[in-house]
Structure formats: C-alpha cells, structure tokens
Design an enzyme around this catalytic site. Structure first.
Site, PDB file in Angstrom:
ATOM      1  N   CYS A  49      23.592 -21.990  -3.002  1.00  0.00           N
ATOM      2  CA  CYS A  49      23.977 -20.654  -3.454  1.00  0.00           C
ATOM      3  C   CYS A  49      24.228 -19.657  -2.339  1.00  0.00           C
ATOM      4  O   CYS A  49      24.852 -18.637  -2.566  1.00  0.00           O
ATOM      5  CB  CYS A  49      22.964 -20.096  -4.451  1.00  0.00           C
ATOM      6  SG  CYS A  49      21.351 -19.707  -3.751  1.00  0.00           S
ATOM      7  N   HIS A  57      -7.877 -10.824  -6.488  1.00  0.00           N
ATOM      8  CA  HIS A  57      -9.260 -11.282  -6.340  1.00  0.00           C
ATOM      9  C   HIS A  57     -10.168 -10.644  -7.378  1.00  0.00           C
ATOM     10  O   HIS A  57      -9.981  -9.489  -7.771  1.00  0.00           O
ATOM     11  CB  HIS A  57      -9.773 -10.933  -4.939  1.00  0.00           C
ATOM     12  CG  HIS A  57      -9.125 -11.733  -3.848  1.00  0.00           C
ATOM     13  ND1 HIS A  57      -9.556 -12.997  -3.511  1.00  0.00           N
ATOM     14  CD2 HIS A  57      -8.081 -11.457  -3.040  1.00  0.00           C
ATOM     15  CE1 HIS A  57      -8.798 -13.460  -2.533  1.00  0.00           C
ATOM     16  NE2 HIS A  57      -7.884 -12.550  -2.230  1.00  0.00           N
ATOM     17  N   ILE A  76       0.845  -1.199   0.000  1.00  0.00           N
ATOM     18  CA  ILE A  76       0.000   0.000   0.000  1.00  0.00           C
ATOM     19  C   ILE A  76       0.882   1.252   0.000  1.00  0.00           C
ATOM     20  O   ILE A  76       0.749   2.124  -0.874  1.00  0.00           O
ATOM     21  CB  ILE A  76      -0.944   0.011   1.233  1.00  0.00           C
ATOM     22  CG1 ILE A  76      -1.840  -1.231   1.237  1.00  0.00           C
ATOM     23  CG2 ILE A  76      -1.778   1.295   1.268  1.00  0.00           C
ATOM     24  CD1 ILE A  76      -2.826  -1.331   0.106  1.00  0.00           C
ATOM     25  N   VAL A  81       9.498   4.686  13.635  1.00  0.00           N
ATOM     26  CA  VAL A  81       8.865   5.918  14.139  1.00  0.00           C
ATOM     27  C   VAL A  81       8.471   5.754  15.606  1.00  0.00           C
ATOM     28  O   VAL A  81       7.838   4.770  15.984  1.00  0.00           O
ATOM     29  CB  VAL A  81       7.614   6.259  13.296  1.00  0.00           C
ATOM     30  CG1 VAL A  81       6.883   7.465  13.881  1.00  0.00           C
ATOM     31  CG2 VAL A  81       8.009   6.517  11.844  1.00  0.00           C
TER      32      VAL A  81
END
Lengths: 475, 417
Positions: A441, A49, A12, A172
């Site tokens: 790896c 969706h 978001i 924060v």
C-alpha cells in the site's frame, strides 16, 4: 498571545491540551517534530496499569489509580480503542509468590480493586499458553490496554476541534520571561504565553533549563519490542507481566487493542534518543518471552521497534509549578505508568495548577466527543454502504492487510491533527501496519498524500524532512 | 445477494488462466474479482522479459504475458469486477466484496477459485536490527515505484536475499543509474533462478555474498549504511566477519508468502510448509468446491507453471459445478527425506488419469535420486544430476501406478547415487 502554551505533543501534553480546551482560554501546543506522538507516546507497551506497582503515597500511585478509572470514559469520548482485558503477574518461585502478596497489599493500599492471587490451575485456565513453570499469578481485573499514539492523536485532535492551535516543527531553543513567556523556535518563530506547561518527555530537562530550572535531570531508558501478526492474536488475552525484581519489571506479553501480540520491552540506559533495535535486545525479548510462555509464535513477527522512556532522578512523576518561575509548570519524568496516569494528570494540571494561575471559565460549546466515533472496518454492511454512497472513497481498500480504505486515509490527511507523511497516515489509520508492512500500500498512500496536498510524490516523506521515499524520476 | 457458478478471487495470471479454462470447460457464469484497477496482477510491474519461454516458446515481458490471457478473458465476455477487494469468504462459498460503485456486496458461488497470489516477507519478519528509517523497501515495492510509478527509490543499494525479484531489481536499479553494492544471501546457495544470477548479477559485476546477512541498518531519517556479517551453518552471524557498506537503500527479497488470510477465515486447511492450502490433484482444498492455484497455493518459479496449474483448477471447478461433488478415495502424499514439500498433499484415487507431483528440495544436492514410494514399495526412481531449492521439481505418476497404491505415498531424495 496565548494564555497557555503546552510544550510537547505526547500523551501528557495532548491530554492536558484537551482538558484546557474545555475552558475559555487561548491555548497552543508546540511540537518539535513534524507530527505529534513522535516520542515515547508512539513506542510503549500501551498498558492501562491497575496500579499495584507504585509505592503508596507516590504521585505514580495516585495518578495511576485515578487514570485507570478515567480511561474507559475518555477513550469512549475520543473514539479510541480501549480494552479492559485484565492483567496477570506471573510467579515462577515461592519467593516470587511472596512478592505477589506484597504487590497485592500495596495495590490495595493504593486503592486498586479486585486484586486476587490465583493458583497455577486457575492461571492456566485463564491463559493456556503460559509456561507450566509459572506456579501462580496476581490477577488484576482492572488492568487494560489502549493504543498510546491513538489516544495522543485523538486528544490533540479533539482539543484542536475545540479551538487549540498546533505548531509542529517548533523546536524550542529559548524561553524568556518578561511579563509573559516568550518562546522562540530554532527557525525563529516566537510565541508568547501567560503560562507554560513543559511536557517535553525526554527533552523536558532541556526545556526546564531554559528558564533556569535545574531541579531535576532526565535520563533515557530504551525498550525494544517485537510485534506479532494478528493471526497470533489469540495467543494471550490478558496482559502478562513477570514478577518485578530489583533488576526491574522485566518484559510483558500482551495483546494490543488492534489484535496483535506485543512482546517487550527491554530496558537499556541510553544517553541520547536512540531508537534503534539491536540483535541482542531483540534476542533477549524472544528468550524472555519463551520463559514466560510456551510456543510463542515468533515466526509471525511483523515488525520490531524501540522507544526511549524518560525518567527523572526523583524516580516519581514531577508535576508541579517550577520553584524558579511562576506560571511555568513541569510535567517531567513521566515514565510508566504514565500512559495510564495521563488522563488524571491532565485533569490535575488543568484544573488545579492552571486553575490557580489563570481565571478559568468553562466554554459553553466545548464538545468532548471526537467524530467519527466508529471504526469503518467494524461497521455493519448497511452502515458501510451508507458511508460509501456518500463518499465512494470508502469503497476502495488501500491497505489490504488491515482493510483500510482511501476514505479513511483522506480523513487522516484532512482532520485535526492532519497527517503529512506516510508514518502519520499509518498511526492514524493503520494503513501499512499489517503483515506486509506497507509493501503493497505504500505507493498508493504516497500518491494519496501527494494528491490531497497538491504536491508531487517525490516530496512525500516517511516521517518529515530528510526521509523522502524517492530520490528522483527514472530515466 | 448475487449468484455465480464460479467466483475467482484475484485477476492475476492464476485467476485469468483459471477463468478461461473454466469457461472453455462449459461454465459461463463466472466472476473475477480484482482489487487493482486493471487485470494482470503483479505481472504488470514485471517489465523485464523471459516470461512465456516454456509455454509459448517466446520471451515476453510480464504485461505482454498477462495481456495474452486478458484478451482471452475479454473474448469470452467473462465478467470482471475491478477495484474490488474481497473482505471475507465463508465455507459455504459466500464472498463479501467491497468497491466504490456497489459498496459492500455478498456473492454466493457454487465454486470458488482462490487466486490471490502472494506477498513478500518484510524486514520485520526477520527482526533485522537497527534504525527504522526511509529507504528500506521490499524488492517488489521498489519494483512498483520504478516500473509503474516511474520513480527511483534510491541510488546506493544493498539487497538482502537472492530471491528472483531481488535479482531482477538489482539489474533494474543498475540500469536506472543506481549502484548495487551487494546482494547478501543467508543461505549457502541462492534462492533464485540460475539464469537470474547470471543475467542480473554476473553480467553487471554485482557481488553476491552467500552465507551473509545484514546485521544492522544505520540512519537517522534515511538509511546511511548497513553492517553485513558472514553466518555460520546455524545462520548465526560470525563475530569479526563484519563489513560496512555505505548505502541509502536496502531492498529485502527474502521470500514470498502465499496470501491466505481469506482461506484461513473460511476454515480451509493450510500446509505449514507451503503456507498454501492442502489440495487434491485437481487443486480442490479440503473445503468442497473451493479450489486454489498459482502463488496462493505454492510459490512458483515461472508464470508458465502458474498458468498450467490454474487451468487445471479452472477445469476442476467447472467439473464440480457441472457434475456436483464427487466421492473421493483419498491417500496422503508426504514429503520424505530432503524435500521441503510435495504438492498435491492428497491424491483422489477415484479421479482417474495421471498425477504430476510438484516439490522442492531442502538443500542443494548433486548426483541424487528422487524416489516415490508406496509404503516400502518403490513406485518410481528418477536420477538427477543437480537439484536445488530454487527450482521446483516435478515427477509424473501414471494412472496405473496411482491405482496400485495401497498405503501412503512418500516422495524423497537420496544423496550420492
């Protein structure tokens, strides 16, 4: 001094940042972890969706359907894998068939196109491995799949290429409003911004509380998943859901854009960011998958993981300017279908909400395309050789399972947003995501990280401080 | 497109022995493709000794053993392409490979020898619950860090699985100053070699918990401890038997899987039991002209046996190149009672010569009898005092016996005789 500070580097926050980067303003992203896409955007089902689940007139319904339509274009611009594979909701009883009818009409009311109830015969034609006990299904041709962390990384990378700034490890701990917002991190760093967008996921309640906004609470729901090897990739081609009951949506069986099969998630209330898997949880994923499909190739499991989905007490998305503080915007409780909705939420937040607060002017040189817009392994022999000629690192395979080259790993360590650790490289390139899970790896990737960053391999971490791979030199 | 008589995929012990043998049997146009920067494969990180006892009657380290074969390859001037990964293989023996110098190249071979080795099963394959944090390694990865890179991955260690690499690493980590608190094995018996249990665990007082597994891994950024539990005969954890061990590292040594993704892509039939190709006694797969040997075919206990098998595959590949495809008269060879597999899975009666059958038992058996049957008819019986899954068994069938077979061959084990 920033015009807008986005808090939270999930899908978001990432897509909002990218939308904002098209405008002539100064923007930044604050992320508390050492990398972005570290919360629920790295561990969810990756489903686009169709939009038949959400109640009509809810924000979930609105943004789901819009987001679903935006997804093909946005993933194309960002060079992110997306597949419109269609989804099927399976019904195991006449009662569930009735629920499918309800879902269908709800979906149609939401504006979902092409919904169709199909018979058992049609279902088995589409998905031969579905349990014979399934008597029908709701087919949604607009359903799709996308990789959630890839979308997050690409949108943040594209925003940064267009001028946005990223501050990681910015945890924060205080937000003050003077003329502007002053945001302080645990380590003392400060940022000022005219507007703040709270996209902190599971932490969004805490962030809102800093400005005295107590209008919502956020809870966590843990979901455990099992991922199967790509060799089982053909097991299902559509995303298969159970018919939702009062108890919830149940688990899904779905291909991923990378060709694996994903089983899960469970749904367990948690009161902290608990991402551990449990024997019971994984066992229930296995048994529920066995109810939906026959012959699930569980023996090809390559990993299991858990994510915590944040939901709000409003049980709908919260996308609004805070009533307590002008210029502070909450994007909270973005649970499923949040990933699908993200592109639409981003457009709405940037255009409508921020657009009303700040004077937004489009940048002339905004570039919506994220380079490179190809996946090396999918190129033709001639195209690969062109690239190897210019940069021989693309001729050296590091991750044999996923066939990832040194060139791609170096790119992940140098392009926006730069990877700094093993998991960061893994999410950007898939090195270590295959069947050996980095067994071969990882030592090579660690060396490349150390070399590119000019440090010693001892400082290389799995995912930030405290997760160093090695404890010292041998005797 | 380049052309070679024989292309060998993998420059570990299997590929090296196959190359030398193919050369000595008359084929000179050979290419070895190796993904690492040097030949020798996984032997390069096996710096402990004990290699070569069977074959050379001397105890060597892994790199020393590998070097014996690397020298032979170099003496013959066999072509090697290092840092080269094979991307794909087709049924008509076209190999697509990639490296930094030449980019992506197509190579057409008359015969291909698969010698890719195996990989370790990871934690994910077992669905071990708990945190996904730093400090969780497969034993081979830890071995690479310690022996090749020179770094220690942890100080307080719990090992799940008693495979040989896990046992070797228990000793190795201890020698490097780490404390190995426990080795847990879900089976009631170890899957490693007896000598490794003695030399790597007993000699260092490292406890081996049989019929135990890790039920949870804890940690925030790095492992902080594990919960181990005893398991019942269905391998399900027994409630109440939990024991907590503080540690910063968990090593997994829970089995090796032949790395057959290329073989699958080429349409080669694989055995669900060995996870390697199904082969004839000459180690040819069901795709004509493609051979397999070493750990990509069946996971061996000793590198000496890898070399032996690979020489056979190399010889067979050279015969295929020189004489063309031979018509086969195939009979099936099946694992009967108490065996997990038998190799070869098919015997070509036309080939001539004796055939050695390799197999593993599905459990620990004492005073038992190995039987080889042609339908109801018993061809061979061998009494064994002890047979364990951790040690590969073999029986030899003479040419006469092979010729006499009319039906299917079944190899089985009878208890208590």
């Amino acid at each position: 001094m920033f015009d807008v500070a986005v808090i939270g580097g999930g899908v978001i926050g990432g897509l909002i940042l990218r939308e904002l980067s098209a405008y002539d303003i100064k923007i930044c992203l604050l992320e508390k972890e050492s990398d972005v896409a570290m919360g629920q955007s790295k561990a969810n089902s990756g489903i686009v969706h169709a939009g038949f689940d959400a109640k009509p007139d809810s924000l979930k319904a609105k943004f789901n359907v819009l987001g679903n339509r935006l997804m093909p274009q946005i993933t194309k611009e960002l060079g992110v894998k997306y597949k419109n594979n269609g989804s099927l909701v399976l019904a195991f009883s006449q009662e569930e068939m009735k629920t499918l009818e309800e879902l269908k009409s709800r979906g149609e009311e939401n504006g979902v196109e092409g919904l169709e109830i199909i018979s058992q015969e049609e279902l088995i034609k589409k998905e031969p491995n579905v349990s014979k006990k399934a008597i029908g299904a709701l087919y949604a041709p607009t359903g799709g799949i996308v990789c959630p962390y890839e979308l997050t990384l690409a949108s943040i990378g594209n925003a940064m290429d267009n001028g946005a700034e990223l501050f990681t490890k910015f945890d924060v701990c205080e937000i003050k409003k003077d003329v502007d917002f002053i945001i302080t991190a645990e380590d003392g760093r400060q940022i000022t911004a005219k507007a703040v967008i709270n996209c902190a996921g599971y932490g969004s309640q805490k962030i809102a509380n800093f400005i005295g906004d107590f209008s919502f609470t956020v809870g966590g729901r843990k979901g455990e998943y099992i991922l199967l090897d790509r060799q089982s990739g053909g097991f299902a081609s559509h995303t298969l859901f159970c018919t939702p009951t009062k108890k919830g949506k149940g688990i899904l069986v779905s291909p991923t854009v990378d060709g694996n099969i994903l089983l899960g998630p469970t749904a367990e209330e948690v009161d902290f960011d608990d991402r551990t898997t449990t024997s019971n949880g994984l066992q229930s994923v296995i048994s529920k998958a066995n109810e939906m499909c026959q012959g699930v190739p569980h023996h090809t499991a390559i990993t299991s993981f858990a994510g915590v989905r944040a939901y709000s007490d409003r049980h709908d998305f919260i996308i609004e300017e805070s009533k307590v503080q002008k210029g502070f915007f909450n994007c909270a409780g973005i649970e499923s279908p949040g990933l699908t909705s993200a592109p639409a939420i981003a457009k709405h937040v940037a255009g409508e909400l921020i657009g009303k607060t700040l004077n937004l002017k489009k940048k002339e040189n905004f570039n919506p395309i994220r380079k490179p817009d190809y996946f090396f392994s999918e190129l033709s022999v001639e195209e690969k050789n062109e690239i190897i000629k210019k940069d021989p690192a693309y001729g050296r395979i590091i991750c044999r399972c996923e066939q990832i080259t040194e060139g791609e790993i170096i790119r992940a360590l140098t392009e926006n947003p730069r990877a700094t650790d093993i998991d960061g490289v893994k999410r950007r390139t898939r090195a270590g995501m295959g069947r050996c899970q980095g067994g071969f790896c990882q030592p090579y990737v660690a060396e490349i990280i150390a070399r590119v960053n000019g440090t010693d391999i001892e400082t290389v971490t799995k995912n930030g401080k405290g997760s160093e791979l090695l404890v010292g030199k041998t005797k | 497109m380049k052309n070679y008589d024989i292309v060998i995929i993998g420059g570990g012990p299997a590929g090296l022995a196959a190359a030398v043998s193919a050369y000595d049997n008359g084929v000179k146009s050979i290419l070895i493709l190796e993904r690492d920067e040097c030949l020798g494969g996984i032997l390069n990180q096996c710096i402990h000794n004990g290699f070569g006892l069977t074959r050379f009657k001397e105890s060597m380290t892994g790199p020393e053993y590998a070097y014996k074969f690397i020298e032979e390859v170099q003496k013959r001037g066999i072509e090697v392409s290092l840092n080269t990964t094979v991307l794909s293989l087709t049924k008509d023996k076209v190999v697509t490979a990639i490296n930094s110098q030449e980019g992506v190249t197509l190579i057409k071979a008359k015969a291909v020898i698969l010698a890719m080795g195996c990989r370790e099963r990871s934690r994910g394959a077992l669905n071990v619950a708990g945190a996904r944090v730093a400090g969780i390694y497969s034993a081979g990865t830890a071995q690479k860090y310690v022996n090749v890179k020179g770094y220690l991955p942890g100080k307080d260690v719990v090992i799940l699985g008693s495979g040989d690499i896990g046992l070797i690493m228990a000793r190795r980590m201890t020698l490097e100053g780490a404390k190995v608190h426990a080795v847990c094995e879900i089976m009631p018996h170890s899957s490693g070699l007896k000598r490794n249990i003695v030399q790597c665990l007993n000699d260092f007082d490292i406890p081996l918990y049989l019929s135990h597994t890790i039920t949870r891994i804890d940690g925030d950024k790095r492992v902080t401890g594990v919960e181990i539990s005893a398991v019942d005969s269905d391998k399900k954890p027994i409630k109440g038997s939990e024991k907590y061990i503080k540690c910063d590292t968990v090593l997994f040594s829970v089995g090796l899987i032949p790395e057959n993704e290329l073989s699958k892509e080429a349409g080669i039939r694989l055995s669900p039991k060995t996870k390697g190709a199904e082969v004839y006694q000459n180690r040819e797969t069901d795709v004509s002209g493609i051979f397999a040997c070493g750990n990509v075919l069946q996971v061996h206990d000793l590198v000496d046996f890898v070399s032996e098998e690979s020489e056979l595959a190399g010889k067979s590949a050279s015969e295929y190149v020189l004489n063309g495809e031979a018509e086969k008269n195939a009979i099936n060879c099946i694992a009967g009672a108490n065996l997990s597999y038998v190799l070869p899975q098919r015997i070509d009666k036309n080939a001539g010569g004796s055939v050695t059958l390799f197999f593993r038992t599905s459990g620990v058996f004492k005073n038992c009898k190995i039987t080889v049957q042609d339908g109801q008819k018993t061809l061979l019986e061998i009494k064994k005092r002890v047979a364990v899954p951790g040690e590969m068994e073999r029986v030899n069938l003479t040419e006469d016996k092979i010729k006499s077979i009319v039906g299917e061959l079944t190899v089985g084990l009878e208890e208590g005789v």
